[in-house]
Design a protein around this motif. Structure first.
Motif, PDB file in Angstrom:
ATOM      1  N   PHE A   1       0.724  -1.277   0.081  1.00  0.00           N
ATOM      2  CA  PHE A   1       0.110   0.115  -0.001  1.00  0.00           C
ATOM      3  C   PHE A   1       0.795   1.270   0.163  1.00  0.00           C
ATOM      4  O   PHE A   1       1.948   1.149   0.532  1.00  0.00           O
ATOM      5  N   LYS A   2       0.546   2.411  -0.433  1.00  0.00           N
ATOM      6  CA  LYS A   2       0.747   3.761  -0.332  1.00  0.00           C
ATOM      7  C   LYS A   2      -0.193   4.454   0.676  1.00  0.00           C
ATOM      8  O   LYS A   2      -1.261   4.933   0.146  1.00  0.00           O
ATOM      9  N   ILE A   3       0.447   4.512   1.799  1.00  0.00           N
ATOM     10  CA  ILE A   3      -0.733   5.196   2.759  1.00  0.00           C
ATOM     11  C   ILE A   3       0.057   6.554   3.326  1.00  0.00           C
ATOM     12  O   ILE A   3       1.136   6.479   4.215  1.00  0.00           O
ATOM     13  N   PRO A   4      -0.342   7.587   2.878  1.00  0.00           N
ATOM     14  CA  PRO A   4       0.189   8.807   3.267  1.00  0.00           C
ATOM     15  C   PRO A   4       0.315   9.301   4.737  1.00  0.00           C
ATOM     16  O   PRO A   4       0.932  10.096   5.181  1.00  0.00           O
ATOM     17  N   ASP A   5      -1.011   8.996   5.336  1.00  0.00           N
ATOM     18  CA  ASP A   5      -1.071   9.542   6.771  1.00  0.00           C
ATOM     19  C   ASP A   5      -0.421   8.479   7.822  1.00  0.00           C
ATOM     20  O   ASP A   5      -0.799   7.458   7.956  1.00  0.00           O
ATOM     21  N   PRO A   6       0.498   8.978   8.396  1.00  0.00           N
ATOM     22  CA  PRO A   6       1.319   8.090   9.446  1.00  0.00           C
ATOM     23  C   PRO A   6       0.285   7.515  10.620  1.00  0.00           C
ATOM     24  O   PRO A   6       0.431   6.287  10.845  1.00  0.00           O
TER      25      PRO A   6
ATOM     26  N   LYS B   1      -3.899 -18.193   8.330  1.00  0.00           N
ATOM     27  CA  LYS B   1      -2.753 -18.982   9.162  1.00  0.00           C
ATOM     28  C   LYS B   1      -1.959 -17.811   9.713  1.00  0.00           C
ATOM     29  O   LYS B   1      -1.412 -18.056  10.927  1.00  0.00           O
ATOM     30  N   VAL B   2      -1.466 -16.935   8.689  1.00  0.00           N
ATOM     31  CA  VAL B   2      -0.839 -15.850   9.487  1.00  0.00           C
ATOM     32  C   VAL B   2      -1.057 -14.536   8.934  1.00  0.00           C
ATOM     33  O   VAL B   2      -1.796 -14.374   7.564  1.00  0.00           O
ATOM     34  N   ALA B   3      -1.307 -13.335   9.639  1.00  0.00           N
ATOM     35  CA  ALA B   3      -1.289 -11.977   9.245  1.00  0.00           C
ATOM     36  C   ALA B   3      -0.480 -11.308  10.049  1.00  0.00           C
ATOM     37  O   ALA B   3      -0.614 -11.126  11.265  1.00  0.00           O
ATOM     38  N   GLN B   4       0.372 -10.510   9.180  1.00  0.00           N
ATOM     39  CA  GLN B   4       1.191  -9.434   9.705  1.00  0.00           C
ATOM     40  C   GLN B   4       1.213  -8.289   8.656  1.00  0.00           C
ATOM     41  O   GLN B   4       0.998  -8.357   7.559  1.00  0.00           O
ATOM     42  N   ALA B   5       1.470  -7.321   9.250  1.00  0.00           N
ATOM     43  CA  ALA B   5       1.729  -5.838   8.432  1.00  0.00           C
ATOM     44  C   ALA B   5       2.554  -4.925   9.190  1.00  0.00           C
ATOM     45  O   ALA B   5       2.558  -4.735  10.387  1.00  0.00           O
ATOM     46  N   HIS B   6       3.371  -4.308   8.347  1.00  0.00           N
ATOM     47  CA  HIS B   6       4.377  -3.260   9.019  1.00  0.00           C
ATOM     48  C   HIS B   6       4.296  -2.410   7.870  1.00  0.00           C
ATOM     49  O   HIS B   6       4.498  -2.556   6.582  1.00  0.00           O
ATOM     50  N   PRO B   7       4.777  -1.004   8.455  1.00  0.00           N
ATOM     51  CA  PRO B   7       5.391   0.024   7.640  1.00  0.00           C
ATOM     52  C   PRO B   7       6.768  -0.450   6.895  1.00  0.00           C
ATOM     53  O   PRO B   7       7.429  -1.359   7.519  1.00  0.00           O
ATOM     54  N   THR B   8       7.220   0.064   5.824  1.00  0.00           N
ATOM     55  CA  THR B   8       8.302  -0.375   5.092  1.00  0.00           C
ATOM     56  C   THR B   8       9.509   0.699   5.528  1.00  0.00           C
ATOM     57  O   THR B   8       9.382   1.803   6.083  1.00  0.00           O
ATOM     58  N   HIS B   9      10.844   0.445   5.241  1.00  0.00           N
ATOM     59  CA  HIS B   9      12.031   1.374   5.394  1.00  0.00           C
ATOM     60  C   HIS B   9      11.769   2.445   4.240  1.00  0.00           C
ATOM     61  O   HIS B   9      11.308   2.136   3.139  1.00  0.00           O
ATOM     62  N   ASP B  10      12.054   3.441   4.650  1.00  0.00           N
ATOM     63  CA  ASP B  10      11.765   4.832   3.706  1.00  0.00           C
ATOM     64  C   ASP B  10      13.139   4.598   2.535  1.00  0.00           C
ATOM     65  O   ASP B  10      14.231   4.633   2.910  1.00  0.00           O
ATOM     66  N   ASP B  11      12.848   4.253   1.451  1.00  0.00           N
ATOM     67  CA  ASP B  11      13.886   3.753   0.414  1.00  0.00           C
ATOM     68  C   ASP B  11      13.247   3.911  -1.018  1.00  0.00           C
ATOM     69  O   ASP B  11      12.146   3.730  -1.398  1.00  0.00           O
ATOM     70  N   PRO B  12      13.899   4.768  -1.830  1.00  0.00           N
ATOM     71  CA  PRO B  12      13.578   4.934  -3.193  1.00  0.00           C
ATOM     72  C   PRO B  12      13.262   3.866  -4.005  1.00  0.00           C
ATOM     73  O   PRO B  12      12.191   3.679  -4.965  1.00  0.00           O
TER      74      PRO B  12
END
Length: 105
Positions: free
Chosen positions: A10-15, A41-52
């Motif tokens: 996803f591209k989520i602009p709001d922190p 079985k598994v559900a996980q989600a995380h913000p990514t590192h800021d990288d171009p």
């Protein structure tokens, strides 16, 4: 039989929305039911590192299903997934990128 591993970017602009989405995904494998039983079985989600190289995608959800039929149920009928869709609808930059694959686990 291989399980299905699915990554949704996803591209989520709001922190604040990033944190809320991560919270929703953290309980998804308990809340999502099919025939009265948990089926993810598994559900996980995380913000990514800021990288171009991320091309603006800043949030990744990883879900693992027992079968493609379970993933199809998730997409089309799951109320818990519908709640996440409702949370994010109209608040993300473009449609999410979804990829999935077979994985022996």
């Amino acid at each position: 039989m291989s399980k299905i591993v699915r990554l949704t970017l996803f591209k989520i602009p709001d922190p604040a929305l990033l944190q809320e989405a991560a919270s929703k995904y953290s309980t998804l494998s308990q809340e999502a039911t099919k025939d009265g039983k948990p089926y993810i079985k598994v559900a996980q989600a995380h913000p990514t590192h800021d990288d171009p190289r991320s091309q603006g995608y800043n949030f990744v959800a990883r879900t693992i299903f027992e079968s493609k039929a379970d993933m199809d149920y998730y997409d089309n009928e799951c109320e818990a997934h519908g709640a996440i869709k409702g949370l994010l609808k109209g608040k993300v930059g473009g449609p999410p990128l979804v990829v999935y694959m077979d994985a022996d686990m």
